[in-house]
Scaffold this motif. Structure first.
Motif, PDB file in Angstrom:
ATOM      1  N   PRO A   1      -3.301   8.212   5.823  1.00  0.00           N
ATOM      2  CA  PRO A   1      -3.965   7.951   4.540  1.00  0.00           C
ATOM      3  C   PRO A   1      -3.664   6.555   3.984  1.00  0.00           C
ATOM      4  N   MET A   2      -2.464   6.053   4.209  1.00  0.00           N
ATOM      5  CA  MET A   2      -2.123   4.702   3.733  1.00  0.00           C
ATOM      6  C   MET A   2      -2.890   3.637   4.500  1.00  0.00           C
ATOM      7  N   ILE A   3      -3.065   3.861   5.790  1.00  0.00           N
ATOM      8  CA  ILE A   3      -3.807   2.899   6.604  1.00  0.00           C
ATOM      9  C   ILE A   3      -5.272   2.903   6.178  1.00  0.00           C
ATOM     10  N   ARG A   4      -5.827   4.090   5.891  1.00  0.00           N
ATOM     11  CA  ARG A   4      -7.205   4.162   5.377  1.00  0.00           C
ATOM     12  C   ARG A   4      -7.320   3.434   4.044  1.00  0.00           C
ATOM     13  N   GLU A   5      -6.342   3.634   3.182  1.00  0.00           N
ATOM     14  CA  GLU A   5      -6.348   2.963   1.874  1.00  0.00           C
ATOM     15  C   GLU A   5      -6.307   1.443   2.057  1.00  0.00           C
ATOM     16  N   ALA A   6      -5.504   0.976   2.998  1.00  0.00           N
ATOM     17  CA  ALA A   6      -5.420  -0.464   3.257  1.00  0.00           C
ATOM     18  C   ALA A   6      -6.752  -0.991   3.779  1.00  0.00           C
TER      19      ALA A   6
ATOM     20  N   PRO B   1       8.785   2.534   7.919  1.00  0.00           N
ATOM     21  CA  PRO B   1       7.451   2.046   8.256  1.00  0.00           C
ATOM     22  C   PRO B   1       6.641   1.823   6.974  1.00  0.00           C
ATOM     23  N   THR B   2       5.970   0.683   6.911  1.00  0.00           N
ATOM     24  CA  THR B   2       5.319   0.251   5.677  1.00  0.00           C
ATOM     25  C   THR B   2       3.941  -0.328   5.973  1.00  0.00           C
ATOM     26  N   VAL B   3       3.032  -0.212   5.005  1.00  0.00           N
ATOM     27  CA  VAL B   3       1.678  -0.764   5.116  1.00  0.00           C
ATOM     28  C   VAL B   3       1.440  -1.712   3.941  1.00  0.00           C
TER      29      VAL B   3
ATOM     30  N   ILE C   1       0.830  -1.197   0.000  1.00  0.00           N
ATOM     31  CA  ILE C   1       0.000   0.000   0.000  1.00  0.00           C
ATOM     32  C   ILE C   1       0.868   1.251   0.000  1.00  0.00           C
ATOM     33  N   GLY C   2       1.831   1.317   0.901  1.00  0.00           N
ATOM     34  CA  GLY C   2       2.667   2.509   0.939  1.00  0.00           C
ATOM     35  C   GLY C   2       3.747   2.431   1.994  1.00  0.00           C
TER      36      GLY C   2
ATOM     37  N   GLU D   1      -6.114  -9.170   6.375  1.00  0.00           N
ATOM     38  CA  GLU D   1      -5.488  -8.465   7.486  1.00  0.00           C
ATOM     39  C   GLU D   1      -4.626  -7.316   6.986  1.00  0.00           C
ATOM     40  N   LEU D   2      -4.509  -6.296   7.826  1.00  0.00           N
ATOM     41  CA  LEU D   2      -3.511  -5.253   7.596  1.00  0.00           C
ATOM     42  C   LEU D   2      -2.185  -5.789   8.098  1.00  0.00           C
ATOM     43  N   VAL D   3      -1.118  -5.499   7.389  1.00  0.00           N
ATOM     44  CA  VAL D   3       0.223  -5.868   7.820  1.00  0.00           C
ATOM     45  C   VAL D   3       1.005  -4.564   7.922  1.00  0.00           C
ATOM     46  N   LEU D   4       1.484  -4.270   9.129  1.00  0.00           N
ATOM     47  CA  LEU D   4       2.151  -3.000   9.386  1.00  0.00           C
ATOM     48  C   LEU D   4       3.576  -3.220   9.876  1.00  0.00           C
ATOM     49  N   GLN D   5       4.488  -2.476   9.316  1.00  0.00           N
ATOM     50  CA  GLN D   5       5.863  -2.465   9.802  1.00  0.00           C
ATOM     51  C   GLN D   5       6.085  -1.085  10.399  1.00  0.00           C
ATOM     52  N   GLY D   6       6.555  -1.052  11.631  1.00  0.00           N
ATOM     53  CA  GLY D   6       6.767   0.232  12.284  1.00  0.00           C
ATOM     54  C   GLY D   6       7.975   0.186  13.194  1.00  0.00           C
ATOM     55  N   TRP D   7       8.162   1.269  13.901  1.00  0.00           N
ATOM     56  CA  TRP D   7       9.294   1.354  14.823  1.00  0.00           C
ATOM     57  C   TRP D   7       8.982   0.607  16.101  1.00  0.00           C
ATOM     58  N   LYS D   8       9.988   0.038  16.702  1.00  0.00           N
ATOM     59  CA  LYS D   8       9.829  -0.595  18.004  1.00  0.00           C
ATOM     60  C   LYS D   8       9.560   0.497  19.031  1.00  0.00           C
ATOM     61  N   PRO D   9       8.707   0.212  20.003  1.00  0.00           N
ATOM     62  CA  PRO D   9       8.414   1.225  21.013  1.00  0.00           C
ATOM     63  C   PRO D   9       9.549   1.330  22.021  1.00  0.00           C
ATOM     64  N   SER D  10       9.620   2.472  22.675  1.00  0.00           N
ATOM     65  CA  SER D  10      10.563   2.607  23.780  1.00  0.00           C
ATOM     66  C   SER D  10      10.089   1.696  24.905  1.00  0.00           C
ATOM     67  N   LEU D  11      10.967   1.406  25.838  1.00  0.00           N
ATOM     68  CA  LEU D  11      10.570   0.583  26.981  1.00  0.00           C
ATOM     69  C   LEU D  11       9.457   1.264  27.766  1.00  0.00           C
ATOM     70  N   GLN D  12       9.495   2.596  27.838  1.00  0.00           N
ATOM     71  CA  GLN D  12       8.470   3.335  28.564  1.00  0.00           C
ATOM     72  C   GLN D  12       7.103   3.189  27.887  1.00  0.00           C
TER      73      GLN D  12
END
Length: 86
Positions: free
Chosen positions: A71-76, A18-20, A6-7, A28-39
């Motif tokens: 917008p990419m998530i909406r498109e997905a 980060p990719t959609v 998607i984008g 299903e939506l498949v999302l690649q994103g950043w790892k969260p901080s420990l906090q």
């Protein structure tokens, strides 16, 4: 696996992407994103939601995605919900 790209984050630089995608086979939506901080991960794990155990199950993950990718998530979502877009 029937993945549809998607984008990607328009501000992508070296090592940041980060990719959609949409997995049509599993719907299903498949999302690649950043790892969260420990906090952030700890804060998410503290939420108590009715009917849901506290914490993040081992088979799940918290990820971060920039708001500019909305917008990419909406498109997905549209790609999964609207057969005419397939």
């Amino acid at each position: 696996m029937d993945l549809q790209f998607i984008g990607i984050d328009p501000n992508t630089g070296d090592g940041e992407s980060p990719t959609v995608w949409v997995d049509r086979e599993k719907e299903e939506l498949v999302l690649q994103g950043w790892k969260p901080s420990l906090q952030l991960k700890a804060a998410c794990a503290e939420f108590e939601i009715p009917g849901h155990a506290k914490g993040i199950p081992e088979h799940e993950a918290v990820i971060r995605i920039p708001a500019r990718m909305t917008p990419m998530i909406r498109e997905a979502c549209d790609a999964l919900e609207r057969p005419d877009l397939r």
